[in-house]
Write a protein that holds these residues in place. Sequence first.
Motif, short mmCIF file in Angstrom:
data_model
loop_
_atom_site.label_atom_id
_atom_site.label_comp_id
_atom_site.label_asym_id
_atom_site.label_seq_id
_atom_site.Cartn_x
_atom_site.Cartn_y
_atom_site.Cartn_z
N TRP A 1 0.82 -1.21 0.00
CA TRP A 1 0.00 0.00 0.00
C TRP A 1 0.86 1.27 0.00
CZ3 TRP A 1 -1.99 -4.56 1.81
CH2 TRP A 1 -3.28 -4.90 1.35
N LYS B 1 0.64 -4.94 -8.05
CA LYS B 1 -0.81 -5.09 -8.00
C LYS B 1 -1.31 -5.73 -6.71
CE LYS B 1 -1.05 -3.57 -12.23
NZ LYS B 1 -1.19 -2.10 -12.38
N TYR B 2 -2.49 -5.30 -6.28
CA TYR B 2 -3.20 -5.94 -5.19
C TYR B 2 -4.11 -7.02 -5.77
CZ TYR B 2 -6.82 -6.84 -1.73
OH TYR B 2 -7.70 -7.46 -0.88
N GLY B 3 -3.93 -8.26 -5.32
CA GLY B 3 -4.85 -9.31 -5.76
C GLY B 3 -5.54 -10.01 -4.60
N CYS B 4 -4.88 -10.05 -3.44
CA CYS B 4 -5.50 -10.74 -2.32
C CYS B 4 -5.08 -10.19 -0.97
CB CYS B 4 -5.20 -12.24 -2.39
SG CYS B 4 -3.47 -12.65 -2.09
N ASP C 1 -1.52 -15.09 -1.34
CA ASP C 1 -1.91 -16.23 -2.19
C ASP C 1 -1.58 -16.03 -3.66
OD1 ASP C 1 -2.93 -17.66 -0.07
OD2 ASP C 1 -4.98 -16.92 -0.34
N CYS C 2 -1.72 -14.80 -4.19
CA CYS C 2 -1.70 -14.63 -5.64
C CYS C 2 -0.35 -14.21 -6.21
CB CYS C 2 -2.77 -13.64 -6.08
SG CYS C 2 -2.39 -11.91 -5.70
N PHE D 1 -2.71 -8.29 -15.57
CA PHE D 1 -2.81 -7.90 -14.16
C PHE D 1 -1.79 -8.65 -13.31
CE2 PHE D 1 -4.61 -7.45 -9.92
CZ PHE D 1 -4.97 -6.12 -9.92
N LEU E 1 -0.36 -16.72 -9.46
CA LEU E 1 -1.62 -17.16 -10.05
C LEU E 1 -1.92 -16.32 -11.29
CD1 LEU E 1 -3.92 -17.65 -6.92
CD2 LEU E 1 -2.72 -19.40 -8.26
N PHE F 1 -5.09 -0.06 -14.81
CA PHE F 1 -6.38 -0.62 -14.43
C PHE F 1 -7.11 0.41 -13.56
CE2 PHE F 1 -3.44 -4.13 -15.18
CZ PHE F 1 -4.18 -4.93 -16.04
N TRP G 1 -4.81 0.80 2.79
CA TRP G 1 -4.59 -0.06 3.95
C TRP G 1 -5.26 0.54 5.19
CZ3 TRP G 1 -3.48 -4.60 5.71
CH2 TRP G 1 -3.02 -4.77 7.03
N ILE H 1 -8.11 -12.14 -10.83
CA ILE H 1 -7.04 -11.72 -9.92
C ILE H 1 -7.24 -10.25 -9.54
CG2 ILE H 1 -4.55 -11.54 -9.56
CD1 ILE H 1 -5.51 -14.41 -9.74
N THR I 1 -9.45 -7.42 -8.22
CA THR I 1 -10.73 -7.29 -7.54
C THR I 1 -11.45 -6.06 -8.09
OG1 THR I 1 -9.76 -5.95 -5.77
CG2 THR I 1 -9.77 -8.35 -5.45
N GLY J 1 -8.65 -6.44 -15.45
CA GLY J 1 -7.68 -7.49 -15.10
C GLY J 1 -8.33 -8.86 -15.06
N ARG K 1 -10.08 -8.86 -1.45
CA ARG K 1 -10.34 -10.20 -2.00
C ARG K 1 -11.56 -10.82 -1.33
NH1 ARG K 1 -10.40 -12.55 -6.29
NH2 ARG K 1 -8.50 -11.38 -6.70
N LEU L 1 -8.13 -17.22 -2.09
CA LEU L 1 -7.71 -17.80 -3.36
C LEU L 1 -7.12 -19.19 -3.16
CD1 LEU L 1 -5.94 -14.75 -5.02
CD2 LEU L 1 -8.16 -15.70 -5.60
#
Lengths: 179, 756
Positions: free
Chosen positions: A23, A35-38, A42-43, A98, A129, B246, B307, B376, B378, B425, B457, B694
Amino acid sequence: MTRFTVNDRPVQFEMDPRTPLLWALRDAANLTGTKYGCGVGDCHACTVMVDGAALRSCLITLAECEGRFVVTVEGLSRDRSHPVQQAMVAEQAVQCGFCTPGIVMSAAALLARNANPSEAEVKAAIPNLCRCGVQPRLVRAIQRAAAVARREEKIDAAPVPGGSGRIPAMVPDTKGQTP
Amino acid sequence: MAVSRRNVLIGALAGGGLALGYMLRPRSYPLPLQPREGEFAFDAWIRIGTDGVVTVSVPQVEMGQGVTTLIPQIVAHELGADWRQVAAEPAPVSALYANLALAAKWAPLWMPLLPSLADEPDDLLTRRWAESHVFDVTADGTEIAAYEAGARAAAASARAMLAQAAAARWSVAWEECEVANGFVTHENKKLPFGPLASEAARFSPPSTPPLRPEAMAERPGEFPPGGRLSYPRLDLPSKVDGSWTFAGDVRLPDMVFAAIRHGPIGRKTFLSDLDESAAKDMLGFLRTVRSPEGDAAWVAAVATDGWAAEQALTRMEPGFRVAAGAESDAVDTAMDEALHNADAHRIHSAGDMALVKDRLPIQLGYEVSPAIHVTIETAAATAWLHDGKLELWVGTQAPQATREAVAAALGMAVRDVVLYPVAIGGSFDRRLEFGHAVEAALIAREVGKPVQLTWSRREEFRAGLPRAPVSAVMAARPDTDGQIAGWRARITVPATAREFGRRLLGGAAPYEALESVALDADPMALEGAVPPYAIPNFAIDHVPVRVDLPTARMRGNAHGWTAFFNESFVDELAHKAGREPLSYRMAMLGHDPRLAACLQRVAALAQWGGGSDASGQGLACHVIGNGRIAVIASARREAEGVRVDRLSAVADVGRIVNLDIARQQIEGGLVFGLGLALGCAVRYAGGRPDSESLAAMGLPTLADCPAIEVDFIESKEDPADPGELGVAAVAPAVANALFSATGLRLRRLPFFAEDV
């Protein structure tokens, strides 16, 4: 206030030191390539290099970055010339893009420590992922990047950013052409 | 679509440039992209600058499928541009880009009573509806069908005008000039586009756009995997350095960040608890914004970074109450009850119905669980309300519906909602829903600053709608030779396509949409159910079912289940008849040589071993529209179980504009379908999913992704979408391979749901 280095620049963030690096990079430094994915590891879309190792920036806090060297996808090269960037474009191992910055950083960290990774080593080093399904192309792309890094091959797939000069043959030059 | 001078309109622009439009369209549509200084517009598609850069408008959203390359490629080929001088730009929402091909395909959604009146893109009714609703939706792989003709016509006209400009300089006939590789040439004379652009714009286009004899086509044999590309994707360079934007990457001065928590999925939800005091001392926290009750209650926290916004919500511990939250157990009961007892709508039939009546000699049941998209990226949107206008940066497959929903929520006119199309994405039809855009707009109104909302997520799991649950009883009557004399499919599924249509086109809330169509016949939810085989007597029945769980579209859509039912079942029939699965299918494909060719080629590619027991190979084929695919999955036993280590696919998708993009789409479809076969399922209790990570989704990673080889049949048929074929065919191919390897027949998607 934590101080460290991002893409060769000294930085300090006026943020809660418990803030995950992700962040701080995205929302404070505007380095949105990560990038933020989770947010929970995990990603791997948020992978950056910290002191040369591929780390998930959602799992490391600002406090833990104190004094360290962070490289994001924006800092990997000035002009997309890193072999992994060139090979990913040449093999078209990218779809929506992404997850791509995270994959690029995982692969760049792999090549930095292993100049000639085997298929199994590539697979083990890329836990990222991807839902578009670029997996069938990744091993070849990353091994090709390794070959470029070893100077056994050359690629010129991704043009440098900005349009200027990218089409030299097209520069208007009508002298002698007009009747 | 035929385009002639009669429907080409020329008008001068303020900058002295020139624009081409279609006279059939009301003249009140302004040109969506104004040319910049030193640029000249050719129709709504092309601008040519004095620097020689050809900028192509792309009216479909890029979500990985390559449309940002395909439409510019069509233009470059027709215009004679050098690929290095071509740029792409997302086109703003405009009636000029109405997707007529999709509007025709989706006629059952906007004209449910008489869709046959409007099932052709050329129908005046379709055009009127699509233009008046500014139907620019990106879905169902319609980009070539919808836009190739218009883009080609504009490019051909622009080429003629460039030739006329050059011819005038050289005092030669323009028809004798050639335009290729970015130059206009005549004998030894040669000029690039840049210096000709302003002069070209003053010429009239010829009466009929002088189309090149051959449309853009790449032949399979010329583009082996990893080989040199003639038209590399335009979007990839900026995707490898992080500069591709994005919705969550938009940065505006003074922008703040929002996080959100949604109530459970249910008929009515209420925000019941929120301890605001817990966040008030947090560094960066600014305020909350609430939507305290309704069909989707939520609370958002706004902070100076994302955050801090998330942490504030965590500390405030929002609590929700829900009336009639979604329950998977109740869904299962409703599905079971309907499958056995409910009345069916007969959607398709042929031959003698007496042969497919009552109980047939072979009847087998199959099931598909609700599954989620697991993109992936969100949901994210950036919104800014100022000076009476709402500016919105969002990645959406349905831009006009998004604008309308936002305008309605804010009580504004649609024209005051300015939508900037942003790339997505990975959508897989997830971004046909756009609640997050409305949320961002409402938050922006309260905050008075630009605000960026990003769903965590967990929220993507909690508030995204799944694809529908489906079950089928497949029944067959073999004849004396073991061939199929009668075939019946009784498919139980909510009217999911209609339900989606009510949300997209009627602005209905999820449960309202579900309720309004609950027992309707929904042929779109059974697409692909008619087997591709020559079976003399068949009946395809839809049993609509009311389940208390709203459902959404997902890549593959109905083909994602009908191919699984058909190809698993036909494989079982072959085994029961003691027949080899490939020749069993081939014997019923005399009428479809294209599909037969896919099967034969894939058998060679995968070294089909005859499908004997324990070979570990499984076969499946499927037809979607004009596209065809055959897939062989190869599985082998390992110490810890069975592993699918190879997928071989051969597709016939007609003429191919860009071979490597088509290959990406087949590869990606196979991987996405594999994800659906092995995971992505969720169950709901009290309106909440049982998984929120995930890691629990069983997604294929690089390490466990099978080797994939894809080949194409060369074809001159009209282009078909390669994007969904792989998704549909992979699950039955893998099920059939696992049967061959183990003797275990898997009749449920995902395969190992019982064990998890």
